[in-house]
Design an enzyme around this catalytic site. Structure first.
Site, short mmCIF file in Angstrom:
data_model
loop_
_atom_site.label_atom_id
_atom_site.label_comp_id
_atom_site.label_asym_id
_atom_site.label_seq_id
_atom_site.Cartn_x
_atom_site.Cartn_y
_atom_site.Cartn_z
N GLY A 369 0.84 -1.20 0.00
CA GLY A 369 0.00 0.00 0.00
C GLY A 369 0.86 1.24 0.00
O GLY A 369 2.08 1.18 0.23
N THR A 372 0.16 9.26 1.73
CA THR A 372 0.92 10.51 1.77
C THR A 372 2.19 10.37 2.61
O THR A 372 3.16 11.08 2.40
CB THR A 372 0.05 11.63 2.34
OG1 THR A 372 -0.41 11.25 3.64
CG2 THR A 372 -1.15 11.89 1.45
N PHE A 373 2.18 9.46 3.58
CA PHE A 373 3.33 9.29 4.46
C PHE A 373 4.46 8.53 3.78
O PHE A 373 5.62 8.70 4.09
CB PHE A 373 2.91 8.54 5.73
CG PHE A 373 2.35 7.17 5.44
CD1 PHE A 373 3.18 6.07 5.37
CD2 PHE A 373 0.99 7.00 5.21
CE1 PHE A 373 2.66 4.81 5.09
CE2 PHE A 373 0.47 5.74 4.95
CZ PHE A 373 1.30 4.64 4.88
N LYS A 375 5.20 4.40 1.73
CA LYS A 375 4.74 3.13 1.18
C LYS A 375 4.98 2.01 2.19
O LYS A 375 5.86 2.09 3.04
CB LYS A 375 5.47 2.82 -0.13
CG LYS A 375 5.21 3.80 -1.24
CD LYS A 375 5.96 3.42 -2.51
CE LYS A 375 5.69 4.41 -3.63
NZ LYS A 375 6.42 4.05 -4.88
N LYS A 391 7.32 -0.34 6.68
CA LYS A 391 6.76 0.97 6.33
C LYS A 391 7.92 1.91 6.03
O LYS A 391 8.73 2.23 6.91
CB LYS A 391 5.91 1.50 7.49
CG LYS A 391 5.26 2.85 7.21
CD LYS A 391 4.39 3.26 8.40
CE LYS A 391 3.72 4.59 8.13
NZ LYS A 391 2.85 5.01 9.26
N ASP A 488 -6.80 8.81 14.41
CA ASP A 488 -7.03 8.42 13.01
C ASP A 488 -7.60 7.02 12.93
O ASP A 488 -7.11 6.17 12.17
CB ASP A 488 -5.72 8.52 12.22
CG ASP A 488 -5.97 8.51 10.70
OD1 ASP A 488 -7.13 8.76 10.29
OD2 ASP A 488 -5.02 8.24 9.94
#
Length: 690
Positions: A369, A372-373, A375, A391, A488
């Site tokens: 996935g 904005t942060f 992949k 990540k 979030d």
């Protein structure tokens, strides 16, 4: 001008003081401890022996004042007029310990003025019997009177003494001792004998059983010498020998004689005098503590070998957290000599190439996935032989700082929950590679949103909703106990441990449905998590799951996570997001349509820019002039929360009740995540999975 000072040039007029009788009530104030006596200071009580009681004579001009000291109790007890001519005062006396632990030192009584010397009076059980409170007993107070004053006194009341033994504190070491093995000699002490017909309650059960309390008032009694019960050896302090009886005085108000003994002060502050028979007592054995209430009980000394330390207090389920201040990220050096631009795109994202080496340890498998942060890629760990998820954040300073915050949160969670009982993602490794901060975690299945999307947005079974929501509330409650706000929460950030499922087809439906084999989840994405005591940005949460206090600019805290969970539960039940909007005024209007009107107090506390969303009557100002017709029609088609859950099922009714406690506009009145775990919806058994 000199200030006038009040001076007492003559003795007080006690006759005028007692013209209305003896005071009806006495207020006694006792200090916590009596002051230490020194040889240079006079004692606060008399030190000569108690003589025979003589009934006081009424004041008259024909009766001259005595030459001795007069002590008048203010509670109406008898006054004592000892005469120095007939009785020789002792120059010293054996030191005693009073109830407050004061050791009166020997001193010369004759060296003090006559008006400073007080004479002890006998103890009267019916003292202060004129008080309007019949059960308030205080020992008589004695005030010294000048020798020339004759007080006006009432007839003496019926004297009484306690029926039990009074404990005596440890005397000074210079007193004679008696061996412990030898049984103590018990004297004949005065004992209270009350006629059983005139006793208001059993004497053995009355509440005045402590050594410093007194028998019930207004109880006619008779004094007579009697033998007290024999005590066990080394139990209480007993006199070494019996004392000779003083001459008894026959009172007209009492049917028998009264034996007067020497008096020993129990408390100099209260001037309480107890009848004793001997001035010398045997000290107790060493290491034996004798409490005042149980002076006649044998207390076995406790040895050091028998000591057992107290049990430690059990640690709470969620102990106070220890926040990680800063994380030092190790740098993995790149062994290749390629230009860094060959690994990153123009936005700072890492270029994922399958089957390529990553950080000299991992092999890239595929892309999981992106956002904005950065992949998320699936890699194979050559050291452990297992697949993992990494990540990779963007090589931009602000995203690097955000990843450092996430590492702090993950390390705080790992330290507080090493066994992962609260279903949060666990940190396995972290490093800095090619200016990208990488976070290594376990590899899990789909997210809840991915499974819902792959299942054609078919709602989850109610049994699965119960299991998923219970784990979610538990994870969030754990975060809140650590002082963390996730900010979030959404279906994309709730991962399934395994997305294995089975496909079933119901006879009353025209389509097939996937059902999960396991509902175990993991909560992920702590990049936006914030500690409660740190900086809070003005806007957090994804739009569909944003709480109203964030939109109105009222600030946010733990309750915003609970609101987001409520939105997730409705989405699991219906298959669609509850608030599908991207604009504040439309979002507020949807809340008003589904949940009801806003609180006027909450509107008045909102920011000035947010108050423009409301009319003067408190309703949301919608639609606006530029609102498209499609949005207006969609908003009018929305159902209320009761209409959405209008299913005749007790389990659904419980879920609706839980959501009504979640969707409360005021965050202070909103249910907490920990309280939600006790809701009946999670204890209600749901038999069917569908």
């Amino acid at each position: 001008m000199h200030s006038l000072k009040r001076r007492r040039n003559h003795a007080p007029d006690w006759q005028d003081f007692y013209k209305n009788g003896v005071p009806q009530e006495v207020i006694v104030i006792e200090d916590s401890a009596s002051p230490r006596l020194t040889p240079n200071l006079p004692p606060p009580f008399s030190v000569h022996q108690l003589q025979s009681f003589v009934p006081p004579q009424p004041p008259s001009s024909s009766s001259p004042s005595t030459t001795g000291t007069v002590a008048v109790p203010i509670n109406g007890a008898n006054a004592v007029y000892p005469s120095t001519n007939s009785v020789s005062l002792p120059q010293s006396y054996d030191p005693w310990l009073d109830a407050n632990g004061v050791v009166p030192l020997p001193h010369d009584v004759a060296s003090h003025p006559s008006y400073m010397v007080q004479s002890p009076t006998s103890y009267h059980a019916c003292s202060n019997n004129q008080s309007p409170f019949p059960h308030s007993h205080h020992p008589p107070l004695h005030n010294p009177l000048p020798v020339s004053c004759q007080p006006v006194l009432r007839p003496p009341p019926v004297p009484q003494v306690p029926s039990h033994w009074y404990p005596v504190s440890l005397p000074s070491p210079n007193l004679p001792h008696q061996p412990i093995s030898k049984p103590p000699v018990i004297p004949n002490l005065p004992k209270l004998q009350v006629h059983p017909n005139r006793l208001p309650h059993p004497i053995h059960n009355h509440p005045y059983s402590s050594p410093t309390s007194y028998p019930p008032p207004l109880c006619p009694a008779t004094y007579c010498p009697s033998n007290p019960p024999q005590l066990a050896p080394a139990t209480a302090i007993a006199p070494s020998s019996q004392s000779s009886q003083h001459k008894s005085v026959n009172y007209s108000v009492t049917p028998s004689s009264i034996n007067n003994h020497t008096a020993v002060p129990l408390s100099p502050t209260l001037a309480v005098w107890l009848p004793m028979t001997q001035p010398t007592f045997q000290p107790p054995s060493a290491n034996v503590y004798q409490p005042a209430s149980n002076a006649n009980q044998v207390i076995t000394p406790v040895s050091i070998s028998d000591y057992r330390p107290p049990k430690k207090r059990k640690r709470a389920a969620w102990p106070p957290y220890k926040k990680v201040d800063r994380v030092n990220v190790p740098v993995v050096h790149d062994t290749t000599a390629f230009d860094p631009s060959t690994f990153d795109d123009d936005d700072g994202h890492y270029k994922v190439v399958p089957n390529s080496k990553f950080a000299n340890r991992y092999t890239v498998v595929r892309l999981l996935g992106h956002g904005t942060f950065g992949k998320v890629i699936q890699c194979y760990d050559q050291s452990t032989g297992r697949h993992c998820a990494i990540k990779v954040t963007r090589a931009i300073p602000k995203y690097r700082e955000a990843s450092l915050i996430e590492l702090r949160v993950l390390q705080t969670i790992a330290h507080s929950d090493p066994t992962n009982e609260n279903k949060c993602i666990q940190l396995r490794d972290y490093f800095d590679y090619r200016k990208h901060i990488c976070i290594v975690t376990d590899l899990f299945g789909w997210s809840v949103f991915d499974f819902l999307k792959n299942n054609n947005y078919i709602p989850f079974p109610l049994k699965h909703i119960q299991m998923l929501s219970q784990q979610l509330f538990k994870s969030v409650a754990f975060l809140h106990s650590l002082g963390l706000v996730h900010t979030d929460l959404k279906p994309e950030n709730v991962l399934l441990v395994s997305n294995a499922s089975r496909t079933i087809r119901l006879p009353y439906r025209n389509y097939s449905q996937k059902v999960l084999n396991s509902c175990e989840i993991r909560l992920i994405d702590f990049g936006s998590a914030t500690f409660e005591d740190e900086y809070h940005s003005s806007v957090v949460s994804t739009r569909h799951y944003r709480a109203p206090e964030i939109i109105l600019g009222l600030g946010w805290s733990y309750p915003c996570d609970v609101w987001s969970i409520g939105c997730i539960l409705v989405e699991l039940f219906t298959g669609q997001a509850l608030f599908q909007t991207h604009e504040d005024s439309e979002h507020l209007c949807m809340m008003e349509k589904i949940l009801g009107p806003f609180d006027r107090n909450m509107i008045s506390r909102s920011s000035r820019t947010s108050q423009r969303f409301f009319k003067s009557d408190g309703k949301v100002r919608y639609p606006l002039s530029n609102t498209p017709k499609k949005s207006i029609n969609y908003l009018q088609s929305l159902q209320t929360l009761e209409q959405i859950f209008a299913v005749s099922s007790p389990e659904v009714a419980l879920l609706l009740d839980l959501l009504k406690k979640v969707f409360v506009y005021d965050p202070k009145r909103r249910i907490t995540a920990k309280e939600a775990l006790w809701h009946p919806f999670f204890t209600q058994p749901i038999s069917s999975n569908l």
